[in-house]
Design a protein around this motif. Structure first.
Motif, short mmCIF file in Angstrom:
data_model
loop_
_atom_site.label_atom_id
_atom_site.label_comp_id
_atom_site.label_asym_id
_atom_site.label_seq_id
_atom_site.Cartn_x
_atom_site.Cartn_y
_atom_site.Cartn_z
N SER A 35 0.83 -1.21 0.00
CA SER A 35 0.00 0.00 0.00
C SER A 35 0.86 1.26 0.00
O SER A 35 0.58 2.22 -0.73
N ALA A 39 1.10 4.07 -2.95
CA ALA A 39 0.84 5.46 -2.60
C ALA A 39 2.01 6.36 -2.98
O ALA A 39 1.83 7.48 -3.47
N GLU A 42 1.95 6.88 -6.73
CA GLU A 42 0.92 7.86 -7.07
C GLU A 42 1.39 9.28 -6.78
O GLU A 42 1.13 10.21 -7.55
N ARG A 48 -3.86 9.48 -9.22
CA ARG A 48 -4.39 8.34 -8.49
C ARG A 48 -4.51 7.16 -9.45
O ARG A 48 -5.16 7.25 -10.49
#
Length: 321
Positions: A35, A39, A42, A48
């Motif tokens: 995760s 992130a 991004e 996103r």
């Protein structure tokens, strides 16, 4: 902008599973780490890549980024291989598995030396076409036919083999004692299909062309199941490329077809915008095998090809005589 391949790998794994936990298992790390890496990617890209409401799914930016991300990882693997001496990797997905596509590929790859092949079992040509467009595989091999709605746009193919087709019948078929048969001789028999007919473009076109109206299809349960069905179906037959090995313990007869001889067209396919570095060498291997083994012989007065296969004949290698 410099891309960290660790971050890109986390994104590709998550895109493939649409689940951070399963992506973590694939990468042998924790869900929290995956995760965080996604992130961070991004943040670097300023976009996103996933929508996270009501499950995980790719955003529009993620859909656009995914094919290029896969190419980046593949290029990284190749770069490492050039230094470590591990040898290049070629991912090739095949389909039409009852017809043993890898026996033809094996003939062409002998001259490539220390190459690591990663064969993949494609369900059918539409699924392999999608894998090529996504960058999930480098090459596809099987019988290529036009896909609706331009779903094969961006893909290139090369005809590499035209294989004569035989009729296969059980020992109790009325024509089992024949030395040769014509397709017209099969009009009163039942075409037994190894899978659902709407997935078998060649068999469907063959049956339509020669007026074979009685057809039996069903799920693909393998070659042994098909052979057992033919053995117990007195009127049943199927057609197979002539060099495919068949079970020899069930008394099946493989009989050449003439006047005309149907040909099964084997092609290599790839995404034109992402050519594998070994593609040219592989095409030369197919061309050499084709000349030696007369793989690309076609005589219109003797042979039959579905109309959709005729464009493939343009530019084919002239077979040796």
């Amino acid at each position: 902008m410099d891309l960290d391949l660790t971050l890109v790998r986390a994104f590709v794994a998550t895109a493939g599973t649409l689940h951070f936990g399963r992506a973590a298992e694939e990468l042998n790390t924790s869900q929290q780490v995956v995760s965080k890496r996604v992130a961070r990617l991004e943040e670097v890209l300023g976009a996103r890549l996933f929508e996270r409401h009501g499950g995980v799914r790719l955003s529009e930016a993620g859909e656009r980024f995914l094919p290029a991300a896969r190419e980046v990882l593949t290029a990284g693997e190749r770069a490492v291989a050039t230094v470590t001496g591990a040898g290049p990797v070629v991912r090739i997905d095949t389909w039409g598995h009852l017809y043993a596509p890898m026996r033809t590929v094996a003939e062409a790859v002998r001259a490539l030396g220390a190459v690591r092949w990663e064969p993949g079992p494609g369900r059918d040509w539409p699924s392999v076409a999608q894998a090529l467009l996504r960058g999930d595989t480098d090459l596809g091999f099987g019988r290529v036919h036009p896909l609706p709605d331009g779903r094969d746009a961006g893909l290139t193919q090369r005809l590499v083999r035209l294989e004569p087709v035989d009729v296969v019948v059980g020992p109790s078929h009325p024509l089992a004692a024949a030395d040769v048969l014509r397709p017209a001789d099969l009009r009163d028999s039942v075409l037994v299909c190894p899978a659902e007919l709407d997935r078998l473009d060649f068999l469907r076109r063959f049956a339509d062309a020669f007026g074979i109206t009685r057809r039996h299809d069903g799920p693909n349960l393998g070659l042994d199941h098909l052979a057992q069905h033919l053995r117990t179906a007195p009127e049943g037959f199927t057609v197979f490329p002539a060099d495919v090995p068949l079970p020899d313990h069930l008394g099946l007869r493989s009989i050449p077809l003439v006047e005309p001889t149907p040909l099964y067209a084997w092609s290599l396919a790839w995404r034109e915008s992402s050519r594998h570095p070994l593609l040219a060498a592989l095409l030369r291997g197919f061309a050499e095998s084709g000349r030696t083994r007369r793989w690309l012989e076609y005589r219109p007065q003797r042979d039959w090809l579905p109309d959709t296969d005729h464009p493939k004949l343009t530019g084919r290698q002239t077979p040796g005589r």
